[in-house]
Write a protein that holds these residues in place. Sequence first.
Motif: not given
Length: 391
Positions: A153-167
């Motif tokens: 789940a911590s890896r998912v959170s990191l990836r979602l954060g990256e997607l949010a920043r990319a947006s």
Amino acid sequence: MDRIDALAGHDDARLDTMSGMVLAGELDQELQTIVEELASELHAPIALVSLILRKTQYFRAHFGLPPDLTLTRATDRDVSFCQFVVRDGVRFEVSDAQRDERVPVELVRTYGIRAYIGQPVMIGACVVGSLCAIDMTPREFSEQDRAQLELLASRVSLRLGELARASTHVASAGLEIATRPVFAELRNALTPMILGAGSASVLLAELRVLAASVQLSDMSVLRNTSSHQSLSEAIAELTDTWDDVQDASRRLQAGIVALERTLTGAASLTTLGDILAVSEQLSLHRTRGGGGIDTSGCEPRLRVRVARGTAINAVSSLLSWMGVALSEQQDLSGITLSCQLLKGELLLNFDSVLGEAALDQIWRDWQRIFVDERGLALTREDTRFELRLQA
């Protein structure tokens, strides 16, 4: 109950964090790898990254879904189990859904779900959904299952954060393209006004000299009969008014330049002096009521390896929040900035006499907005905030 809306009446602030690439329709390979790994590690037939929206739960990544859910990649929110993870912000477990009155039974009846375990996933400080594993037979999950779920789940959170920043970065690039012509037009409109103000000031000075040399007692025609003001007094009043116009136009020009450098500041290498100059201008309206800013303890030539717009946004926001709080305390002691260079980081210290409640609120505001920004980190010690910037 067939349906339970556990989030009814709850604040939907998490929705502000989910846009653009976070909710993109195409499957994300990194998230797909994680759900496949979870299904394998927990020996579960179904694994999901579920994002909880206003009316639905959206499967951002999935493994083992029935064909109809694979097609829709969503269900109504009020039939989901993941809504309880978002509501409480902690892991949620169901060992036998047919005997658990906490959960809605529609999906239990339709798809035969019996066991569930879900761990919160986050964007910044906000829980936005769940990484979960689902089984069709009752089961108790082990401590090893829970530990593995938490790690993934911590890896998912990191990836979602990256997607949010990319947006955000995509939006920022579009904003830069859209705003550059507007700022250019504003600057062009102000330039002749400021140059003309200088010429008008010279003319007013010459009029003052002329008025002083004229014997007004012999030139009653020059008197203002409506207000009984002498020519000298009228010129003095006009001069004061024009000085105000000049000052306002200069401030407006400085503000436009500051905004432009923030919104179109994509540079990855800038100086502390540049950041502070623009940040002071942007926060001026809020800091002057609290005594202003003292930057004499800062070395302006120090280089900073953070996007200029990001750094200015962070510094000016901190200054603004602190300035407002000082004004509310009716304290004019101001904000003192100092800095030091340490192990590849620039430490920028913000000192004030703010109370505990104000400092806590500023800290919460920072965590809400900047917690996921790369190259920035904020710590707090007593009445001091320490902002770390990559140098």
